[in-house]
Design an enzyme around this catalytic site. Structure first.
Site, PDB file in Angstrom:
ATOM      1  N   SER A  63      -8.797  -8.541  -5.987  1.00 57.06           N
ATOM      2  CA  SER A  63      -7.841  -9.650  -5.938  1.00 57.06           C
ATOM      3  C   SER A  63      -6.792  -9.582  -7.049  1.00 57.06           C
ATOM      4  O   SER A  63      -5.669 -10.057  -6.873  1.00 57.06           O
ATOM      5  CB  SER A  63      -8.574 -10.994  -6.025  1.00 57.06           C
ATOM      6  N   ILE A  64      -7.125  -8.973  -8.166  1.00 54.14           N
ATOM      7  CA  ILE A  64      -6.144  -8.832  -9.251  1.00 54.14           C
ATOM      8  C   ILE A  64      -4.972  -7.990  -8.763  1.00 54.14           C
ATOM      9  O   ILE A  64      -3.815  -8.290  -9.046  1.00 54.14           O
ATOM     10  CB  ILE A  64      -6.807  -8.241 -10.507  1.00 54.14           C
TER      11      ILE A  64
END
Length: 151
Positions: A49-50
């Site tokens: 998700s980063i």
């Protein structure tokens, strides 16, 4: 018919110099006929998700920054998958759809690999995403190998 007027910003040749002489003589002029085989390079961002959220302009995301810095020189492809760990990424990469999505690109110049936040989650409170350290190390080696063999 083309105008013969010289635009105000154009430099005039000094007296005695002919058009085509000087600094640019011998330099091949770029035309559409000699750039038909041009393919823009690609930068692919792999991660969790980063990485997925790295294109958030509101947050000043690093992926958006890279895309901005390389605009018109390279296309930046975001292959960040929220919630994924290295196990899940490798499972996706092993499918026909995943392989095509991740590795069937030409002119790839750079690949980033940012996994670990989900892999490092607590094994007691988040068994679903946790990946033991030895497995994580092995998975990263496999992902790097896939990248090297694909590009």
């Amino acid at each position: 018919e083309r105008s013969t007027l010289t635009p105000p910003h154009a430099k005039r040749l000094p007296k005695g110099r002919e058009k085509g002489e000087g600094l640019h003589s011998g330099v091949k002029k770029t035309t559409m006929s000699n750039v038909t085989n041009y393919k823009r390079g690609k930068i692919i961002l792999f991660g969790d998700s980063i990485t997925q959220q790295s294109f958030s302009a509101a947050d000043g995301g690093w992926g958006a920054y890279i895309a901005d810095r390389y605009q018109r020189r390279a296309d930046v492809l975001n292959r960040g998958f929220s919630g994924y760990n290295t196990d899940w990424f490798l499972r996706y990469a092993a499918t026909a759809q995943g392989n095509a999505d991740l590795f069937e690109h030409d002119e790839v110049k750079l690949v980033t690999i940012f996994f670990g936040a989900n892999d490092a989650s607590d094994s007691d409170s988040n068994k679903r995403q946790h990946v033991p350290l030895a497995d994580y190390k092995s998975n990263i080696i496999k992902i790097v190998s896939l990248v090297k063999n694909s590009f």
